[in-house]
Design an enzyme around this catalytic site. Sequence first.
Site, PDB file in Angstrom:
ATOM      1  N   HIS A 169       0.842  -1.198   0.000  1.00 21.75           N
ATOM      2  CA  HIS A 169       0.000   0.000   0.000  1.00 21.75           C
ATOM      3  C   HIS A 169       0.876   1.245   0.000  1.00 21.75           C
ATOM      4  CE1 HIS A 169       1.106  -0.589   4.210  1.00 21.75           C
ATOM      5  NE2 HIS A 169       1.053   0.736   4.290  1.00 21.75           N
ATOM      6  N   HIS A 218       5.254   6.479  -1.497  1.00 24.27           N
ATOM      7  CA  HIS A 218       5.977   5.237  -1.778  1.00 24.27           C
ATOM      8  C   HIS A 218       5.166   4.028  -1.341  1.00 24.27           C
ATOM      9  CE1 HIS A 218       6.465   5.753   2.511  1.00 24.27           C
ATOM     10  NE2 HIS A 218       6.685   4.447   2.547  1.00 24.27           N
TER      11      HIS A 218
HETATM   12  P1  2AM Z   1       4.999   2.799   5.207  1.00 20.87           P
HETATM   13  O1  2AM Z   1       3.977   3.733   4.699  1.00 20.87           O
HETATM   14  O2  2AM Z   1       6.367   3.131   4.770  1.00 20.87           O
HETATM   15  O3  2AM Z   1       4.708   1.373   4.843  1.00 20.87           O
HETATM   16  C1  2AM Z   1       1.494   1.351   9.539  1.00 20.87           C
HETATM   17  O4  2AM Z   1       2.604   1.383  10.380  1.00 20.87           O
HETATM   18  C2  2AM Z   1       1.785   2.054   8.235  1.00 20.87           C
HETATM   19  O5  2AM Z   1       1.946   3.450   8.450  1.00 20.87           O
HETATM   20  C3  2AM Z   1       3.022   1.585   7.539  1.00 20.87           C
HETATM   21  O6  2AM Z   1       2.653   1.387   6.214  1.00 20.87           O
HETATM   22  C4  2AM Z   1       4.045   2.660   7.768  1.00 20.87           C
HETATM   23  O7  2AM Z   1       5.037   2.890   6.816  1.00 20.87           O
HETATM   24  C5  2AM Z   1       3.205   3.879   8.004  1.00 20.87           C
HETATM   25  N1  2AM Z   1       3.770   4.719   9.066  1.00 20.87           N
HETATM   26  C6  2AM Z   1       4.114   4.337  10.312  1.00 20.87           C
HETATM   27  N2  2AM Z   1       4.520   5.394  11.041  1.00 20.87           N
HETATM   28  C7  2AM Z   1       4.434   6.479  10.246  1.00 20.87           C
HETATM   29  C8  2AM Z   1       4.718   7.861  10.409  1.00 20.87           C
HETATM   30  N3  2AM Z   1       5.159   8.359  11.567  1.00 20.87           N
HETATM   31  N4  2AM Z   1       4.520   8.669   9.350  1.00 20.87           N
HETATM   32  C9  2AM Z   1       4.081   8.199   8.197  1.00 20.87           C
HETATM   33  N5  2AM Z   1       3.788   6.902   7.961  1.00 20.87           N
HETATM   34  C10 2AM Z   1       3.965   6.047   8.979  1.00 20.87           C
END
Ligand code: 2AM
Length: 222
Positions: free
Chosen positions: A69, A153
Amino acid sequence: SQLEEMSLPLYFGWFLLSSIQDKIRCTSMDFLKTLDTLEAFKKHSIDFTGKAEKEVDLEQYFKAKGTLHCTTKYCDYGKAEGAKEYAQKPAVTDFYGSAFEMSLSALFVTPRTFGARVSLTEEQLLLWPDDAEKEAASAVPAAASLPLGSRAHVTLGCAEGIEPVQTGLDLLQIVALQQEGQQGELVEEMELGSLTYYGEGRWLISLREPICAPACFSSSYK
Ligand code: 2AM
């Protein structure tokens, strides 16, 4: 109240359809397989192993992180700053559950993360939080002045002990270098596209043909 907090998800984002997830997993694994056999990569493998010239198996090095995702807003069930405001944005409520075609324009590898860059359309940018890049400025100072959507991304894998939030930060670092005019070192023209090295174990391949990925804008509670 606790109930209100629970009504907000862990995050909002575009969830890729399962058929395209399989294709992306295949393409990205093939890329890793090729990358770690290149002499140019082996020359810099110390960034991944800590030891000069030691071989690294990138397929083993990165651990997959569930459904593919592209996160728009991390809400942490309402605890993250701006979560409630985001959930109430007209674009978010209007497009919730709608289908989109995402464009994956590059793959990148660092000693921490493996991801795909997503190039957002004007319409998709309506769902992108205004402060997504600025919020990363403590980790990547140059991020504050990068165009909206620079952080978009799909996380494809993380090294042992690394959280997926790092993938977007690694991408911002590379985009910042590109914006500063650092061309990187064009290493090889591959079938997939041009492979560039940005130093410190940062590799990016610009896809000759971006991967078009159907996705649903929705949210996840875990
Ligand atoms: P990702 O988008 O790189 O995959 C649940 O943890 C999701 O939220 C994951 O998909 C993660 O990274 C994203 N995520 C976790 N912490 C975050 C943050 N502080 N800011 C933005 N995205 C975050």
